[in-house]
Design a protein around this motif. Structure first.
Motif, PDB file in Angstrom:
ATOM      1  N   ILE A   1       0.819  -1.205   0.000  1.00  0.00           N
ATOM      2  CA  ILE A   1       0.000   0.000   0.000  1.00  0.00           C
ATOM      3  C   ILE A   1       0.861   1.266   0.000  1.00  0.00           C
ATOM      4  O   ILE A   1       0.452   2.304  -0.481  1.00  0.00           O
TER       5      ILE A   1
ATOM      6  N   GLN B   1       6.970   7.002  -3.396  1.00  0.00           N
ATOM      7  CA  GLN B   1       7.425   8.392  -3.251  1.00  0.00           C
ATOM      8  C   GLN B   1       7.487   8.814  -1.795  1.00  0.00           C
ATOM      9  O   GLN B   1       8.240   9.709  -1.436  1.00  0.00           O
ATOM     10  N   LEU B   2       6.667   8.164  -0.970  1.00  0.00           N
ATOM     11  CA  LEU B   2       6.643   8.479   0.456  1.00  0.00           C
ATOM     12  C   LEU B   2       7.980   8.160   1.113  1.00  0.00           C
ATOM     13  O   LEU B   2       8.404   8.823   2.047  1.00  0.00           O
TER      14      LEU B   2
ATOM     15  N   THR C   1       9.042   4.514   6.112  1.00  0.00           N
ATOM     16  CA  THR C   1       7.656   4.867   6.441  1.00  0.00           C
ATOM     17  C   THR C   1       7.563   5.350   7.884  1.00  0.00           C
ATOM     18  O   THR C   1       6.943   6.380   8.176  1.00  0.00           O
TER      19      THR C   1
ATOM     20  N   VAL D   1       9.054   8.781   8.123  1.00  0.00           N
ATOM     21  CA  VAL D   1       8.206   9.845   7.585  1.00  0.00           C
ATOM     22  C   VAL D   1       7.136  10.235   8.607  1.00  0.00           C
ATOM     23  O   VAL D   1       6.840  11.418   8.783  1.00  0.00           O
TER      24      VAL D   1
ATOM     25  N   GLU E   1      -0.868   8.976  -7.492  1.00  0.00           N
ATOM     26  CA  GLU E   1       0.561   9.187  -7.257  1.00  0.00           C
ATOM     27  C   GLU E   1       1.269   9.791  -8.469  1.00  0.00           C
ATOM     28  O   GLU E   1       2.490   9.701  -8.587  1.00  0.00           O
TER      29      GLU E   1
ATOM     30  N   VAL F   1       1.967  14.263  -5.078  1.00  0.00           N
ATOM     31  CA  VAL F   1       3.349  13.810  -5.119  1.00  0.00           C
ATOM     32  C   VAL F   1       4.258  14.924  -5.629  1.00  0.00           C
ATOM     33  O   VAL F   1       5.378  15.106  -5.148  1.00  0.00           O
TER      34      VAL F   1
ATOM     35  N   SER G   1       6.699  15.661   4.655  1.00  0.00           N
ATOM     36  CA  SER G   1       6.331  14.390   5.282  1.00  0.00           C
ATOM     37  C   SER G   1       4.864  14.383   5.690  1.00  0.00           C
ATOM     38  O   SER G   1       4.202  13.350   5.629  1.00  0.00           O
TER      39      SER G   1
ATOM     40  N   ALA H   1       3.067  13.605   2.720  1.00  0.00           N
ATOM     41  CA  ALA H   1       3.207  12.170   2.472  1.00  0.00           C
ATOM     42  C   ALA H   1       2.235  11.360   3.324  1.00  0.00           C
ATOM     43  O   ALA H   1       1.693  10.350   2.870  1.00  0.00           O
TER      44      ALA H   1
ATOM     45  N   LEU I   1      -0.498   8.704   2.178  1.00  0.00           N
ATOM     46  CA  LEU I   1      -0.574   7.336   2.699  1.00  0.00           C
ATOM     47  C   LEU I   1      -2.008   7.002   3.135  1.00  0.00           C
ATOM     48  O   LEU I   1      -2.515   5.920   2.834  1.00  0.00           O
TER      49      LEU I   1
ATOM     50  N   THR J   1      -4.094   6.323   0.012  1.00  0.00           N
ATOM     51  CA  THR J   1      -3.847   5.019  -0.617  1.00  0.00           C
ATOM     52  C   THR J   1      -4.371   3.887   0.275  1.00  0.00           C
ATOM     53  O   THR J   1      -4.850   2.880  -0.223  1.00  0.00           O
ATOM     54  N   LEU J   2      -4.304   4.117   1.596  1.00  0.00           N
ATOM     55  CA  LEU J   2      -4.856   3.125   2.524  1.00  0.00           C
ATOM     56  C   LEU J   2      -6.363   2.984   2.299  1.00  0.00           C
ATOM     57  O   LEU J   2      -6.884   1.866   2.169  1.00  0.00           O
TER      58      LEU J   2
ATOM     59  N   SER K   1      -7.013   1.169  -0.852  1.00  0.00           N
ATOM     60  CA  SER K   1      -6.764  -0.264  -0.804  1.00  0.00           C
ATOM     61  C   SER K   1      -7.914  -0.982  -0.139  1.00  0.00           C
ATOM     62  O   SER K   1      -8.285  -2.072  -0.544  1.00  0.00           O
TER      63      SER K   1
END
Lengths: 294, 292
Positions: free
Chosen positions: A135, A139-140, B28, B31, B224, B247, B264, B267, B271, B274-275, B278
């Motif tokens: 997931i 880029q993160l 991750t 960040v 993205e 992005v 960050s 970012a 995240l 995208t979570l 998903s």
């Protein structure tokens, strides 16, 4: 009553002719669509190609479109070649692509084997952990990876910076795990009975069986590496270390209004990958059909 | 499972897990931490609590980027629709069809940067093919500043994404089409379906796994998006930030303006999106598995 059969025959003939004409029109229709789409996809490339051979006397755009230059010249190519190390860009892209692809496949295929065919404590946990990382947008990770590259690994502005982070991709692990799962257990059990080590089973039995998947994964990994831009542009600073996409952007900056020069640069980068694709086209298509199964 | 403990599986997994830990899991976590700090990559991060997030909420350019990233999702249904149509066309057993399939694939493998440079030029004010043709045949009275007009930045980038993606997704759908049994079409025709209905009732359900796959892949790629924006706007983000996506904004804040802490926080929003995506995608997948 007597002429009914001949009438029927006649009608059949007319129907047949009509069907054939219908079929002909249909075929023309399909080709028209195919050609139209082909023009849309390929015309910009033809234009770039023709521009790259145009001398200063040939207009870049003219109506009617002129695709064959009056005075074809290689000067644009020479100009680009002399001002930018295009050969180095190439070499760098190839080094990164080959190193990434071979090492990545080795590492991901090693990881995929136990996930597919071994029972061990923590297997599901590891599998779901990998699934979860899927997931996370790449880029993160670039800010911390940048810091790591500069402060810890000290590979900023080297090709190592491109290879290391892409050595294990979760997507490849999944594809290869899927392929290993389709290998019959008996085969592996028999080899284990014979006393073969797991490493040998992996190398001598499993890898040869899943060769088509390996080829697919290899091609995708290589093409991804070849076209990667954002991370390489962050890492590569010196001209002689640049890969093709990064170099191409540098070239676009340098030759800003020199269409003919940039066109030559684009042609030089696109043609090799097209040749690579044409030679491997079968694998590509088969790989795509294998990647998404219903 | 009753076998004795063996190190082998762990040794096999070790290299991949190390790489993934160093280059995905650790970054991750880092960040998340950076997003609560003031950080410029050179000096050590300094804890500032929620300040970055508060600033984010008040930052009009971030909201612009947020909106643009979601607008970019228009490419997903467009791509699905067009590439299914194209797959149906190239699935016909016409002579020379392989040549066409290969031609459609050319933009896919040429790479976004090379293709994008060509694309940017098509829309150039002076020497671009689009202005050349449209003015030449008299549709436009004068050349248009396509690239300097904020309203056009995003559509031009989206067209580029569609142009590149079309060939790739066409191949995916083509593979799916070839798995649909011919009998189903025959049955549909016997039941009185016209050619359009035939595809509606047979092709679309038959392509469900591929549609889900393409929806997932292309919507994540859309959220993205970076390369297209970078080439089209020359790395500047377009007039009045018209082409800035999340992005792109992350990249600009972190690597152009040295606001890595703030980037960050951007970012983290990415995240979360995208979570959410998903979770939606997994639901879709589950439903498609139930139905088939």
């Amino acid at each position: 009553m007597t002429n009914t059969p001949s009438l029927a025959l006649n009608a059949a003939a007319v129907a047949h002719r009509r069907r054939q004409r219908h079929k002909f029109i249909e075929t023309v229709f399909w080709y028209a669509i195919l050609i139209l789409v082909a023009i849309i996809t390929v015309l910009p490339f033809l234009w770039i190609l023709s521009t790259s051979f145009k001398g200063p006397t040939d207009a870049v755009v003219s109506i009617p479109l002129q695709f064959i230059p009056h005075e074809p010249t290689l000067n644009n190519y020479l100009r680009v070649w002399n001002q930018l190390p295009v050969g180095r860009f190439f070499l760098n892209s190839i080094i990164v692509g080959v190193a990434t692809t071979t090492l990545n496949i080795g590492i991901t295929a090693l990881a995929a084997y136990p996930l597919a065919k071994m029972n061990f404590r923590g297997r599901d946990a590891i599998f779901y952990l990998l699934l979860a990382t899927f997931i996370i947008p790449a880029q993160l990770t670039y800010i911390p990876s940048f810091v790591l590259a500069v402060n810890v690994f000290k590979y900023y502005d080297t090709l190592f910076a491109l290879v290391f982070p892409s050595l294990a991709t979760v997507f490849n692990i999944f594809l290869l795990r899927q392929a290993f799962m389709s290998v019959p257990n008996d085969l592996i059990d028999a080899a284990r009975m014979d006393g073969a080590s797991e490493l040998r089973i992996w190398w001598q039995i499993l890898l040869p069986i899943i060769r088509p998947t390996l080829a697919t994964v290899a091609i995708f990994t290589f093409v991804n590496s070849w076209n990667d831009f954002l991370w390489p542009s962050l890492m590569l600073h010196s001209r002689e270390n640049m890969t093709l996409p990064v170099g191409l952007v540098a070239l676009q900056g340098m030759f800003a209004s020199d269409f003919r020069g940039v066109a030559a640069g684009v042609v030089m980068t696109v043609v090799p990958i097209l040749i690579f694709f044409v030679t491997l086209q079968r694998q590509f298509v088969r790989g795509l059909s294998g990647a998404v199964k219903g | 499972m009753s076998k004795r403990f063996s190190l082998t599986p762990y040794l096999f997994l070790a290299p991949a897990l190390i790489i993934i830990t160093v280059f995905i899991l650790y970054p991750t976590a880092a960040v998340v931490y950076y997003s609560f700090t003031d950080y410029n990559i050179v000096q050590p991060p300094e804890w500032v609590g929620l300040q970055n997030y508060q600033q984010l909420l008040r930052d009009p350019i971030f909201w612009k980027a947020f909106t643009n990233s979601f607008l970019y999702l228009i490419v997903t249904p467009t791509l699905i629709f067009l590439s299914i149509l194209l797959a149906i066309v190239v699935n016909r057993p016409l002579p020379g069809i392989n040549v066409f399939r290969a031609l459609y694939y050319v933009p896919v493998i040429s790479g976004t940067i090379a293709v994008g440079i060509a694309w940017r030029w098509l829309f150039d004010y002076n020497g671009g093919l689009i202005n050349g043709i449209l003015v030449g045949i008299g549709i436009l009275p004068a050349p248009v500043q396509w690239l300097a007009e904020p309203a056009f930045t995003l559509p031009i980038a989206m067209l580029l994404t569609i142009w590149i993606g079309l060939g790739y997704y066409m191949m995916v759908f083509l593979a799916g089409l070839q798995n649909i049994p011919e009998d189903l079409y025959d049955a549909a025709v016997i039941d009185g379906c016209n050619p359009v209905q035939k595809h509606w009732y047979v092709t679309l359900p038959g392509l469900r796994p591929q549609i889900v796959f393409v929806a997932v892949i292309s919507s994540l790629a859309a959220i993205e998006v970076f390369n297209e924006i970078y080439v089209i706007t020359g790395g500047l983000g377009g007039i009045l930030n018209s082409g800035v996506t999340m992005v792109f904004y992350l990249w600009r804040q972190a690597f152009r303006l040295q606001h890595a802490g703030y980037a960050s926080a951007v970012a983290m929003v990415l995240l979360l999106i995208t979570l959410a995506f998903s979770i939606i995608n997994i639901r879709l997948l589950e439903r498609s598995e139930q139905n088939t």
